[in-house]
Each structure stands twice: as structure tokens, then as C-alpha cells.
Design an enzyme around this catalytic site. Structure first.
Site, PDB file in Angstrom:
ATOM      1  N   CYS A 138       1.022  -1.016  -0.299  1.00 23.52           N
ATOM      2  CA  CYS A 138      -0.259  -0.031   0.241  1.00 23.52           C
ATOM      3  C   CYS A 138       0.942   1.005  -0.007  1.00 23.52           C
ATOM      4  O   CYS A 138       1.000   1.269   1.024  1.00 23.52           O
ATOM      5  CB  CYS A 138      -0.626  -0.617   1.068  1.00 23.52           C
ATOM      6  SG  CYS A 138      -2.338   1.383   1.116  1.00 23.52           S
ATOM      7  N   CYS A 141      -0.131   4.105   1.704  1.00 28.69           N
ATOM      8  CA  CYS A 141      -0.308   3.856   3.483  1.00 28.69           C
ATOM      9  C   CYS A 141       0.914   3.628   3.604  1.00 28.69           C
ATOM     10  O   CYS A 141       1.419   5.214   4.790  1.00 28.69           O
ATOM     11  CB  CYS A 141      -0.440   2.173   4.074  1.00 28.69           C
ATOM     12  SG  CYS A 141      -2.437   1.628   3.584  1.00 28.69           S
ATOM     13  N   ASP A 142       2.662   3.149   3.065  1.00 30.17           N
ATOM     14  CA  ASP A 142       3.449   3.723   3.839  1.00 30.17           C
ATOM     15  C   ASP A 142       4.620   4.574   2.143  1.00 30.17           C
ATOM     16  O   ASP A 142       6.042   4.168   3.171  1.00 30.17           O
ATOM     17  CB  ASP A 142       3.309   1.969   3.557  1.00 30.17           C
ATOM     18  CG  ASP A 142       3.013   1.880   4.404  1.00 30.17           C
ATOM     19  OD1 ASP A 142       2.653   1.733   6.107  1.00 30.17           O
ATOM     20  OD2 ASP A 142       2.476   0.440   3.914  1.00 30.17           O
TER      21      ASP A 142
END
Length: 332
Positions: A138, A141-142
Site C-alpha cells: 500500500c 499507506c506507507d
């Protein structure tokens, strides 16, 4: 020995990620006395995410810690949480029936499906070893963690190209590794990729092994294998993003509910209602676009409100002076 008699509940929630736990909180506040069956991975995908920096109210929080807080919240509100796996779900008639791995059986007037989706992984031991420590599925997300660093993206479809483009907002270099000599992504996405000076494409290669260190645990690069002649080469990188798609956990309802491309459960636009009255779906099980913890939680809230409203229309919601109205539930 005869099978145990099924236990009947008003609202059964299947799945325990942000969607399931949020649905449980709202369902409990609506006096629906929900029962939540956690499934194979209690807490869902976030339990393998080490740091989360996009959850509102937390500058940084560990994925397992966040999911434990959600579980505790659901319990505190009155949800009964069961550690078990639903192996069979019959939605053909009400009450709906669920059978579990433990042998337990449940019947329910309404069901919320929150079984989520799993990123497709390469299946390498080294990939699993570094999940949450340099290996991710992701970028949104990261990606922030790779500001000023070099990363690898694996894949050749729209997801891979979108992830690579997004990561150029942070990384100094993004290397897209694809096992073929052409991409499957839409042409307009490919044009953007090829024009971006921070992106390099390595054709006809696949990840043979993710390379990294033990102290501290983290990724240092990847060994690539040519899909043409089998030759090996090493590529330096601080992170590896696997972008070969997601698989929604919709096996329980396959053949019972309409599914969209990729196996995602189809819901009525703007709601969590499925094609079967009394059955609702929320989170990554239905969402192939956003796939964020906060959007999953939002859909869990929607599912509980939709279920409460539907049960009320059937004359089966909790009545009495202590039961909150829909307006009170929404107001929070």
C-alpha cells in the site's frame, strides 16, 4: 452426537477489521446486541502494518495497537466477540445461517459482511519476513516513510503504475519491475509513467528474493531474475511495494450475491445494502478504489446504520425508552 442447536442473534458481523469493529460499535449503541466473529486474521490487514500515520487523531500508531483499541471499544460497548472462522454462510432464507470451524452454528436476522481483502503477494519467504519492515502492498499507506529514498514497485497493471507515480512524491527514484515486456495498465497511465523522470522500468524481470538486514530489520534491495534467460542481478532499494492486485474474501457469498470484477461484493451505490435484504457489506470486501482504514471504518458505520434501519422496518430492532434514535446514533 447431534449437532449443537444454532444460537440466534439479531445482528451477526463477520470480519474484524476497521469495518467490522466500527459496525460493532454502532450496532451495539443501537441496542442490536451484535455478535462479531473475528475470522482467520483478527484485526485484518492492519495487524501486519507496523506504523500508521494517516489515522485521524493519531500522529503515529502501530497497526496491531490500533486494532486492539478498536476491539476493546467494541467489547466495551457491549458487542460479543467470538474467536472463530465462518466456513459456510447460507443467505437463501431468513434467518440467515452461519456455520463455523469450531462446529458452532448461528442464525441471524441481519448480517454485515466485513471480511476484507488481502493483497496478493509473491509468496517468497523473504517477502513475508520483511512485511511491515520495508515490504508493503500500500503506497498510500506507507509511501511517506520513503521520503528521499529509493524504492521498487512490482507489477504491470493500473495498480502498479498508480503506486509508482504516487511514490514519486516521496522517493528520489522508483524502479518498476515487470515480468513481461509491456504493461497491462491503461495507455494514459503508461504515458504518465514513461514521462516521469523519477521512474525507471526494468522489463522481463521478477523478484527472486527481497534482500535486507537483521539489525535493524529492514530492506536493502532485491535480487531480480530475468524471465528471459534466468540470469540474476541485484538492485539497491530501501523499500519494495508489491502491486499485483488484491483478492477480496468473498468466497462465503460466491453464487449467493452479485460480485463485481475481481470478486468484490456489489452494493447499492451510496449504501452498504447488497442484493439480499438484510445483508450488508462494508470495507475492502466492496472497495477496490480507496482501500484505506478510515474509509473501511466509515463503511462499517454505514452498514450498522443501514442494518438498524432495515431491522426497524421489519419490526425487529430493539424497542424501548433506552434505544437511541437514528438521529442520535448519527450524531454520535
Amino acid at each position: 452426537m447431534s449437532d449443537p442447536a444454532p444460537r440466534h442473534v439479531r445482528l451477526l458481523i463477520i470480519g474484524s477489521g476497521p469495518a467490522g469493529y466500527t459496525a460493532a460499535v454502532y450496532g451495539a449503541r443501537a441496542m442490536l446486541q451484535p455478535v462479531l466473529i473475528q475470522g482467520m486474521q483478527p484485526g485484518g490487514q492492519l495487524t501486519i502494518t507496523s506504523d500508521i500515520e494517516n489515522w485521524p487523531g493519531d500522529t503515529a500508531v502501530g497497526g496491531p495497537a490500533l486494532m486492539q483499541r478498536m476491539e476493546d471499544h467494541a467489547r466495551e460497548m457491549g458487542t460479543e466477540i467470538v474467536t472463530d472462522i465462518v466456513t459456510k454462510l447460507d443467505l437463501q432464507q431468513r434467518p440467515f445461517t452461519a456455520e463455523c470451524d469450531s462446529g458452532a452454528r448461528w442464525t441471524a436476522e441481519a448480517v454485515i459482511l466485513a471480511t476484507g481483502a488481502q493483497a496478493r503477494w509473491l509468496g517468497l519467504p523473504s517477502e513475508e519476513r520483511f512485511q511491515g519492515f520495508g515490504v508493503s502492498a500500500c503506497a498510500t499507506c506507507d509511501g511517506f516513510f520513503y521520503r528521499g529514498r529509493e524504492v521498487i514497485v512490482v507489477g504491470g497493471g493500473n495498480t502498479a503504475v498508480e503506486e509508482a507515480l504516487f511514490l514519486t512524491n516521496f522517493a528520489t527514484k522508483v524502479t518498476l519491475v515487470h515480468r513481461r515486456d509491456s504493461l497491462r495498465a491503461e495507455r494514459i497511465m503508461q504515458d504518465r509513467l514513461f514521462k516521469n523522470p523519477r521512474i525507471e522500468v526494468v522489463w522481463n524481470h521478477e523478484i527472486d528474493e527481497v534482500l535486507g538486514s537483521d539489525t535493524p530489520l529492514g530492506v536493502t534491495g532485491a535480487r531480480l531474475r530475468s524471465t528471459v534467460d534466468g540470469s540474476l542481478r541485484e538492485l539497491k532499494a530501501d523499500g519494495v511495494f508489491i502491486a499485483i492486485g488484491h483478492s477480496p474474501a468473498s468466497e462465503l457469498v460466491k453464487g449467493q450475491l452479485p460480485l463485481r470484477d475481481g470478486g468484490y461484493v456489489q452494493v447499492e451505490p451510496g449504501t452498504t445494502r447488497t442484493a439480499i435484504p438484510g445483508v450488508f457489506a462494508a470495507g475492502d470486501l466492496t472497495d477496490d478504489v480507496y482501500r484505506q482504514a478510515v474509509t473501511s471504518a466509515g463503511m462499517g458505520c454505514m452498514a450498522a446504520l443501514d442494518a438498524e434501519q432495515w431491522l426497524a422496518s421489519q419490526g425487529e430492532a430493539q424497542a424501548g425508552p433506552d434505544a437511541p434514535s437514528m438521529a442520535e446514533i448519527v450524531a454520535g
